[in-house]
Design a protein around this motif. Sequence first.
Motif, PDB file in Angstrom:
ATOM      1  N   LYS A 168      -3.867   6.466  22.906  1.00  0.00           N
ATOM      2  CA  LYS A 168      -4.633   7.031  21.781  1.00  0.00           C
ATOM      3  C   LYS A 168      -5.758   7.920  22.292  1.00  0.00           C
ATOM      4  O   LYS A 168      -6.037   8.974  21.721  1.00  0.00           O
ATOM      5  CB  LYS A 168      -5.192   5.908  20.902  1.00  0.00           C
ATOM      6  N   THR A 169      -6.425   7.486  23.368  1.00  0.00           N
ATOM      7  CA  THR A 169      -7.515   8.293  23.929  1.00  0.00           C
ATOM      8  C   THR A 169      -6.940   9.580  24.519  1.00  0.00           C
ATOM      9  O   THR A 169      -7.507  10.667  24.350  1.00  0.00           O
ATOM     10  CB  THR A 169      -8.293   7.475  24.979  1.00  0.00           C
ATOM     11  N   ALA A 170      -5.793   9.460  25.181  1.00  0.00           N
ATOM     12  CA  ALA A 170      -5.146  10.647  25.761  1.00  0.00           C
ATOM     13  C   ALA A 170      -4.807  11.654  24.662  1.00  0.00           C
ATOM     14  O   ALA A 170      -4.982  12.861  24.828  1.00  0.00           O
ATOM     15  CB  ALA A 170      -3.886  10.229  26.510  1.00  0.00           C
ATOM     16  N   LYS A 171      -4.356  11.135  23.527  1.00  0.00           N
ATOM     17  CA  LYS A 171      -4.005  11.999  22.390  1.00  0.00           C
ATOM     18  C   LYS A 171      -5.247  12.751  21.907  1.00  0.00           C
ATOM     19  O   LYS A 171      -5.198  13.957  21.635  1.00  0.00           O
ATOM     20  CB  LYS A 171      -3.424  11.138  21.272  1.00  0.00           C
ATOM     21  N   GLY A 206     -15.450 -16.252  26.950  1.00  0.00           N
ATOM     22  CA  GLY A 206     -14.057 -16.219  26.510  1.00  0.00           C
ATOM     23  C   GLY A 206     -13.266 -15.108  27.160  1.00  0.00           C
ATOM     24  O   GLY A 206     -13.816 -14.227  27.829  1.00  0.00           O
ATOM     25  N   LEU A 207     -11.958 -15.166  26.951  1.00  0.00           N
ATOM     26  CA  LEU A 207     -11.058 -14.222  27.623  1.00  0.00           C
ATOM     27  C   LEU A 207     -10.369 -13.247  26.672  1.00  0.00           C
ATOM     28  O   LEU A 207      -9.499 -12.491  27.087  1.00  0.00           O
ATOM     29  CB  LEU A 207     -10.017 -15.007  28.436  1.00  0.00           C
ATOM     30  N   ASP A 208     -10.757 -13.273  25.399  1.00  0.00           N
ATOM     31  CA  ASP A 208     -10.183 -12.280  24.496  1.00  0.00           C
ATOM     32  C   ASP A 208     -10.767 -10.906  24.808  1.00  0.00           C
ATOM     33  O   ASP A 208     -11.838 -10.800  25.402  1.00  0.00           O
ATOM     34  CB  ASP A 208     -10.428 -12.672  23.034  1.00  0.00           C
ATOM     35  N   MET A 209     -10.035  -9.882  24.430  1.00  0.00           N
ATOM     36  CA  MET A 209     -10.438  -8.502  24.740  1.00  0.00           C
ATOM     37  C   MET A 209     -10.327  -7.631  23.496  1.00  0.00           C
ATOM     38  O   MET A 209      -9.660  -8.005  22.532  1.00  0.00           O
ATOM     39  CB  MET A 209      -9.509  -7.940  25.823  1.00  0.00           C
ATOM     40  N   SER A 210     -10.965  -6.470  23.569  1.00  0.00           N
ATOM     41  CA  SER A 210     -10.879  -5.501  22.467  1.00  0.00           C
ATOM     42  C   SER A 210     -10.940  -4.110  23.081  1.00  0.00           C
ATOM     43  O   SER A 210     -11.813  -3.831  23.907  1.00  0.00           O
ATOM     44  CB  SER A 210     -12.063  -5.713  21.522  1.00  0.00           C
ATOM     45  N   PHE A 211     -10.015  -3.254  22.704  1.00  0.00           N
ATOM     46  CA  PHE A 211     -10.010  -1.907  23.294  1.00  0.00           C
ATOM     47  C   PHE A 211     -10.119  -0.775  22.275  1.00  0.00           C
ATOM     48  O   PHE A 211     -10.237   0.384  22.655  1.00  0.00           O
ATOM     49  CB  PHE A 211      -8.761  -1.710  24.173  1.00  0.00           C
ATOM     50  N   SER A 212     -10.093  -1.117  20.966  1.00  0.00           N
ATOM     51  CA  SER A 212     -10.087  -0.014  19.999  1.00  0.00           C
ATOM     52  C   SER A 212     -11.437   0.707  19.945  1.00  0.00           C
ATOM     53  O   SER A 212     -11.497   1.901  19.650  1.00  0.00           O
ATOM     54  CB  SER A 212      -9.651  -0.513  18.617  1.00  0.00           C
ATOM     55  N   GLY A 213     -12.523  -0.014  20.275  1.00  0.00           N
ATOM     56  CA  GLY A 213     -13.849   0.606  20.270  1.00  0.00           C
ATOM     57  C   GLY A 213     -13.981   1.687  21.346  1.00  0.00           C
ATOM     58  O   GLY A 213     -14.712   2.667  21.158  1.00  0.00           O
ATOM     59  N   LEU A 214     -13.276   1.518  22.451  1.00  0.00           N
ATOM     60  CA  LEU A 214     -13.351   2.509  23.541  1.00  0.00           C
ATOM     61  C   LEU A 214     -12.782   3.853  23.100  1.00  0.00           C
ATOM     62  O   LEU A 214     -13.253   4.911  23.509  1.00  0.00           O
ATOM     63  CB  LEU A 214     -12.589   2.007  24.771  1.00  0.00           C
ATOM     64  N   LYS A 215     -11.762   3.776  22.257  1.00  0.00           N
ATOM     65  CA  LYS A 215     -11.131   4.993  21.731  1.00  0.00           C
ATOM     66  C   LYS A 215     -12.140   5.738  20.848  1.00  0.00           C
ATOM     67  O   LYS A 215     -12.283   6.962  20.941  1.00  0.00           O
ATOM     68  CB  LYS A 215      -9.880   4.552  20.965  1.00  0.00           C
ATOM     69  N   TYR A 237     -12.281   9.721  33.341  1.00  0.00           N
ATOM     70  CA  TYR A 237     -12.718   8.802  34.414  1.00  0.00           C
ATOM     71  C   TYR A 237     -13.494   7.622  33.818  1.00  0.00           C
ATOM     72  O   TYR A 237     -13.225   6.451  34.126  1.00  0.00           O
ATOM     73  CB  TYR A 237     -13.592   9.558  35.420  1.00  0.00           C
ATOM     74  N   ALA A 238     -14.459   7.950  32.946  1.00  0.00           N
ATOM     75  CA  ALA A 238     -15.317   6.898  32.375  1.00  0.00           C
ATOM     76  C   ALA A 238     -14.524   5.935  31.494  1.00  0.00           C
ATOM     77  O   ALA A 238     -14.774   4.724  31.495  1.00  0.00           O
ATOM     78  CB  ALA A 238     -16.455   7.537  31.580  1.00  0.00           C
ATOM     79  N   PHE A 239     -13.547   6.474  30.759  1.00  0.00           N
ATOM     80  CA  PHE A 239     -12.707   5.628  29.908  1.00  0.00           C
ATOM     81  C   PHE A 239     -11.899   4.662  30.777  1.00  0.00           C
ATOM     82  O   PHE A 239     -11.895   3.446  30.559  1.00  0.00           O
ATOM     83  CB  PHE A 239     -11.771   6.490  29.048  1.00  0.00           C
ATOM     84  N   GLN A 240     -11.223   5.228  31.772  1.00  0.00           N
ATOM     85  CA  GLN A 240     -10.381   4.402  32.647  1.00  0.00           C
ATOM     86  C   GLN A 240     -11.211   3.344  33.382  1.00  0.00           C
ATOM     87  O   GLN A 240     -10.810   2.189  33.499  1.00  0.00           O
ATOM     88  CB  GLN A 240      -9.673   5.307  33.654  1.00  0.00           C
ATOM     89  N   GLU A 241     -12.392   3.768  33.843  1.00  0.00           N
ATOM     90  CA  GLU A 241     -13.286   2.853  34.552  1.00  0.00           C
ATOM     91  C   GLU A 241     -13.663   1.672  33.650  1.00  0.00           C
ATOM     92  O   GLU A 241     -13.671   0.517  34.087  1.00  0.00           O
ATOM     93  CB  GLU A 241     -14.547   3.636  34.946  1.00  0.00           C
ATOM     94  N   ALA A 242     -13.925   1.967  32.373  1.00  0.00           N
ATOM     95  CA  ALA A 242     -14.317   0.910  31.435  1.00  0.00           C
ATOM     96  C   ALA A 242     -13.158  -0.062  31.183  1.00  0.00           C
ATOM     97  O   ALA A 242     -13.359  -1.282  31.154  1.00  0.00           O
ATOM     98  CB  ALA A 242     -14.800   1.525  30.120  1.00  0.00           C
ATOM     99  N   VAL A 243     -11.943   0.465  31.010  1.00  0.00           N
ATOM    100  CA  VAL A 243     -10.787  -0.416  30.774  1.00  0.00           C
ATOM    101  C   VAL A 243     -10.580  -1.319  31.994  1.00  0.00           C
ATOM    102  O   VAL A 243     -10.442  -2.545  31.874  1.00  0.00           O
ATOM    103  CB  VAL A 243      -9.498   0.399  30.485  1.00  0.00           C
ATOM    104  N   CYS A 244     -10.590  -0.708  33.178  1.00  0.00           N
ATOM    105  CA  CYS A 244     -10.321  -1.476  34.407  1.00  0.00           C
ATOM    106  C   CYS A 244     -11.415  -2.513  34.654  1.00  0.00           C
ATOM    107  O   CYS A 244     -11.119  -3.663  35.001  1.00  0.00           O
ATOM    108  CB  CYS A 244     -10.203  -0.549  35.615  1.00  0.00           C
ATOM    109  N   ALA A 245     -12.679  -2.109  34.477  1.00  0.00           N
ATOM    110  CA  ALA A 245     -13.786  -3.046  34.719  1.00  0.00           C
ATOM    111  C   ALA A 245     -13.711  -4.214  33.739  1.00  0.00           C
ATOM    112  O   ALA A 245     -13.911  -5.373  34.116  1.00  0.00           O
ATOM    113  CB  ALA A 245     -15.116  -2.319  34.590  1.00  0.00           C
ATOM    114  N   THR A 246     -13.399  -3.915  32.472  1.00  0.00           N
ATOM    115  CA  THR A 246     -13.305  -4.980  31.463  1.00  0.00           C
ATOM    116  C   THR A 246     -12.189  -5.960  31.827  1.00  0.00           C
ATOM    117  O   THR A 246     -12.376  -7.187  31.781  1.00  0.00           O
ATOM    118  CB  THR A 246     -13.043  -4.360  30.071  1.00  0.00           C
TER     119      THR A 246
END
Length: 339
Positions: A168-171, A206-215, A237-246
């Motif tokens: 979605k971010t790539a789009k 906890g171990l739940d995650m959320s990624f829609s806010g990054l988009k 770069y910043a988007f990918q870094e955030a996904v990987c770090a999370t």
Amino acid sequence: MRILGIETSCDETGIAIYDDEKGLLSHQLYSQVKLHADYGGVVPELASRDHVKKTIPLIKEALKAANLTPQEIDGVAYTAGPGLVGALLVGATIGRSIAYAWDVPAVPVHHMEGHLLAPMLEDTPPPFPFIALLVSGGHTMIVEVKGIGEYQILGESVDDAAGEAFDKTAKLMGLDYPGGPLLSKLAEKGTPGRFKFPRPMTDRPGLDMSFSGLKTFAANTISANDDSEQTRADIAYAFQEAVCATLAIKCKRALQQTGMKRIVIAGGVSANKALREELETLAKKVGGEVYYPRTEFCTDNGAMIAYAGMQRLKNGEVTDLAVQATPRWPIDQLKPIKS
Ligand code: KG4
Ligand code: ZN
């Protein structure tokens, strides 16, 4: 014993033949990426129709490449879910029918178990137990794995899957579908530190995650800045870094919580180099190890279905004449394999 594996859950037709003594004998893949690119995402009806065209020719190719006749196949495994119901039905119906015609058992396979076990096809397979980070276009979860079929979901995404967030971010950045790998390539030229994205849900336990806010964060960053190639690369770069770090923060917690040291990453996003490096660094810190499939087996393929199907076949998990297609199928409902 040899098994034919059929994968048709989404936009890839994957066929493979696996031998429980000799390993993988052949594998074939046809990607529908070009078919869906114009629409910016997978069109389920087009996906199903294309699987109808490609599955049988690829089965013939796989047999030819392995120099085998149908009489030398002892079972047929097909992806029964989760996935797009029409696409699943194609593989399930063809798989079940071929098994009937060849007079061998048919084995329904869970797509995410296929991903989870894909690293077992490598020269150094991960020993049990381990923590699995499953990151694909449809699912993102951290699973405690004690053995085949012994899966406890420790956490999962409450909204978008990691791959979906990449796409979605790539789009938003004007990249073609599926944008994950393209965004990751663009990020290679990015300047570290120019933009800083949040690490969602890491400030609470906890171990739940959320990624829609990054988009959304990406959309705002894109509109607040110029659209030069460098800026686009810096945002990627910043988007990918955030996904990987999370993902790494959540994996670290999973290791602490379970006392484990081994991490398996699988599913499409496990092809991402930055993610692999981030988890390698984490593993080094805790004296553990990271395992992942070869790049071509990170994304959807028939080999992982043939492998998982073989384990289930040996466990006697065959179906009667039913065609199983289960679009929603939690991985923790699978049966443990008696060893
Ligand atoms: O496992 P998969 O082939 O299909 C599903 O089961 O969903 O995963 C596909 C996902 C897509 O979202 C794709 O963009 C993402 O994996 N992907 C990547 C990379 N390669 C594939 N995302 C980030 N970096 C990559 N290198
Ligand atoms: Zn997949």
